[in-house]
Design an enzyme around this catalytic site. Structure first.
Site, PDB file in Angstrom:
ATOM      1  CD  GLU A 161       2.661  -2.529  -0.671  1.00 36.90           C
ATOM      2  OE1 GLU A 161       1.439  -2.784  -0.640  1.00 36.90           O
ATOM      3  OE2 GLU A 161       3.429  -3.074  -1.486  1.00 36.90           O
ATOM      4  CD  GLU A 191       5.933  -6.400  -0.197  1.00 35.00           C
ATOM      5  OE1 GLU A 191       5.037  -6.479  -1.076  1.00 35.00           O
ATOM      6  OE2 GLU A 191       5.703  -6.183   0.990  1.00 35.00           O
ATOM      7  NE  ARG A 203       9.782  -5.087   3.898  1.00 29.41           N
ATOM      8  CZ  ARG A 203       8.556  -5.076   3.354  1.00 29.41           C
ATOM      9  NH1 ARG A 203       8.196  -6.014   2.504  1.00 29.41           N
ATOM     10  NH2 ARG A 203       7.691  -4.129   3.665  1.00 29.41           N
ATOM     11  CG  HIS A 218       3.168  -6.099   5.944  1.00 32.59           C
ATOM     12  ND1 HIS A 218       4.332  -6.238   5.191  1.00 32.59           N
ATOM     13  CD2 HIS A 218       2.168  -6.323   5.065  1.00 32.59           C
ATOM     14  CE1 HIS A 218       4.030  -6.525   3.931  1.00 32.59           C
ATOM     15  NE2 HIS A 218       2.716  -6.586   3.837  1.00 32.59           N
ATOM     16  CE1 TYR A 248       4.555  -7.843  -5.706  1.00 36.46           C
ATOM     17  CE2 TYR A 248       4.333  -5.778  -4.511  1.00 36.46           C
ATOM     18  CZ  TYR A 248       4.641  -7.128  -4.530  1.00 36.46           C
ATOM     19  OH  TYR A 248       5.034  -7.761  -3.381  1.00 36.46           O
ATOM     20  CG  ASN A 306       6.973  -2.944  -1.207  1.00 39.81           C
ATOM     21  OD1 ASN A 306       8.166  -3.017  -0.911  1.00 39.81           O
ATOM     22  ND2 ASN A 306       6.006  -3.277  -0.378  1.00 39.81           N
TER      23      ASN A 306
HETATM   24  C1  FCB Z   1       1.939  -6.022  -1.397  1.00 41.52           C
HETATM   25  C2  FCB Z   1       1.915  -6.380   0.064  1.00 41.52           C
HETATM   26  C3  FCB Z   1       2.310  -7.797   0.355  1.00 41.52           C
HETATM   27  C4  FCB Z   1       1.767  -8.751  -0.667  1.00 41.52           C
HETATM   28  C5  FCB Z   1       2.104  -8.277  -2.061  1.00 41.52           C
HETATM   29  C6  FCB Z   1       1.631  -9.198  -3.153  1.00 41.52           C
HETATM   30  O1  FCB Z   1       1.040  -4.991  -1.652  1.00 41.52           O
HETATM   31  O2  FCB Z   1       2.772  -5.531   0.784  1.00 41.52           O
HETATM   32  O3  FCB Z   1       1.892  -8.107   1.659  1.00 41.52           O
HETATM   33  O4  FCB Z   1       0.425  -8.935  -0.474  1.00 41.52           O
HETATM   34  O5  FCB Z   1       1.549  -7.019  -2.273  1.00 41.52           O
END
Ligand code: FCB
Length: 477
Positions: free
Chosen positions: A181, A382, A92, A136, A311, A309
């Site tokens: 995002e 992600e 990607r 992006h 985290y 995505n």
């Molecule tokens: C996300 C972004 C990516 C990277 C990660 C850690 O928010 O899409 O570019 O910075 O975080």
């Protein structure tokens, strides 16, 4: 919600002690143009908002910029060979808008498009499926000068750009996502100002969010018309939002942040409407006068997939008098209309970004999108972690990052067992890179980058991931 096209594959998956993923699962890794390419002024590329921002004193840690980054622009063929050695099924990447359409309008820049043609050909030549993200975060600077995403016209410019890229690469790229995002583009870029273009105005952030989604919808229509067989989607960053207690005020704080972080995007894109509570929460900020008749129909143009995505989780509580504002994505200005909500730190282990590690949150997030919003195939576009790495005897043994990936893949597998049509997973990131406002001080890569020599060293997590891909699953725990 059950979907007859995507039955839960429990029987297929539970083969002995290993956790095996469905056949054809798309194992990948992700990057973004400004974070890795460098060559900021070569081949006709002109500045984006991130060039301007990173060259403005005080915006990025240590004054770092993406001028050179990982020098991927010059090292692309060997980087693709490295991907092939790791056995990646997909890669990607994002296209740099100011590289292929300098200035953000007008004709294509042949040299810029050529770079991506060569990248895609290298990938296909190694049996790696290209996964293209159109945006992006690198808006051409002239479009920001004309008003940026808070200006409606930017949505139309984005659709033109999408068409231009489709004309050049549509014959060889199947998977397309429009935005990466949009929450970050809108609320970090125009709300808190910790990301480019560094503006800080709640109403502008909300307008930016709307125009990003409008641009997404228009781009999907343009891509669909040009490449009917393409697989089209969007990538959103989602967070489970949990109240710190059952107290009604905490529960309401969680509702507000969920509206701004998640439903602001999921509802328009997948349901064609804004959440009514969001509009009520934001009434002091905006009257949504920027939303025109027909916009939501465009924004909710049917898709083929949704990229998620993931985290971390947000845990929030009701405001208290005199509470200190918190840093970064918890900054009050990221949350117009909810500035006084408190983000609570639970004391659980965190990554080098200070993001709490919350593995079940991935299962929860994937289930939510599937059960509340859509039967579409989902992809984790992600997921990953920054940790402090060290090169010892030429090796980088990143045990914490490896454990993070392992735990989250188990959580992804659990979502599949619960009936989620999860079709792929992209590790963030293939290599260490320019981590936006943190510059090169945070490392997310599976591959170590020596920024002086540009040497690449696959870390332990990369070797482990290669094995996961090879066996299409995880060893028993
Ligand atoms: C996300 C972004 C990516 C990277 C990660 C850690 O928010 O899409 O570019 O910075 O975080």
């Amino acid at each position: 919600m059950s979907n007859p096209d995507h039955p839960p594959a429990v029987g297929v998956l539970d083969q002995g002690p290993e956790l095996i993923f469905p056949p054809g699962f798309l194992w990948g890794a992700a990057t973004a143009a400004y974070q890795i390419e460098g060559a900021a002024t070569e081949g006709g590329r002109t500045p984006s908002i991130w060039d301007t921002f990173s060259h403005t004193e005080g915006r990025v840690v240590a004054g770092h910029t993406g001028d050179v980054a990982c020098d991927h622009y010059h090292r692309m063929p060997s980087d693709v060979r490295l991907m092939a050695e790791l056995g990646l099924k997909s890669y990607r990447f994002s296209v740099s808008w100011p590289r292929v359409q300098p200035g953000g309008s007008g004709p294509a820049n042949a040299a810029g498009l050529d770079f991506y043609r060569r990248l895609v050909d290298e990938l296909l030549g190694h049996g790696i499926e290209p996964w293209l993200t159109l945006y992006h975060w690198d808006l051409p600077q002239p479009l920001e000068d004309a008003g940026g995403w808070p200006a409606r016209d930017t949505a139309g410019r984005f659709a033109d750009y999408a068409e231009l890229v489709a004309d050049a690469l549509g014959d060889r790229v199947t998977y397309w996502t429009t935005l990466n995002e949009p929450w970050c583009s809108a609320f970090l870029g125009y709300g808190s100002g910790v990301h480019a273009p560094g503006r800080s105005d709640g109403a502008d952030a909300v307008r930016a969010g709307h125009h990003l989604m409008l641009g997404h919808g228009l781009a999907v229509q343009a891509l669909r018309a040009s490449r009917p067989e393409a697989q089209l989607g969007i990538t959103v960053n989602l967070y489970p939002v949990t109240p710190a207690s059952d107290a009604p005020a905490d529960v309401d704080a969680a509702r507000r942040i969920d509206a701004l972080a998640n439903r602001f995007f999921l509802d328009p894109v997948l349901r064609g409407s804004y959440p009514t509570d969001l509009a009520a929460d934001l009434r002091e900020v905006t009257d949504f006068g920027h939303v025109r008749d027909g916009d939501l129909a465009v924004i909710s143009t049917p898709l083929d997939l949704v990229g998620v995505n993931y985290y971390s989780r947000h845990v929030v509580a009701a405001p208290v008098e005199g509470a200190e504002p918190e840093p970064y994505w918890r900054a009050p200005s990221c949350w117009p209309g909810s500035e006084d909500v408190r983000f609570v730190t639970r004391g659980v282990p965190v990554t080098d970004m200070n993001w709490e590690i919350d593995t079940p949150g991935l299962t929860e997030t994937l289930r939510r999108v599937h059960e509340e919003y859509s039967d579409l195939p989902l992809y984790v576009t992600e997921n990953g972690s920054a940790f402090v790495d060290a090169v010892v005897d030429g090796q980088v043994d990143d045990v914490d990052r490896l454990a993070y990936f392992d735990a989250h893949l188990r959580a992804a597998h659990e979502a599949i067992n619960a009936g989620v049509p999860l079709r792929g997973y992209f590790a963030w990131s293939l290599m260490d890179n320019f981590e936006w406002a943190w510059g090169y001080t945070k490392r997310f890569g599976m591959v170590w980058i020596d920024y002086d020599s540009q040497a690449r060293i696959p870390k332990s997590s990369a070797r482990w991931y290669a094995e996961v891909i090879r066996r299409n699953g995880l060893a028993a725990q």
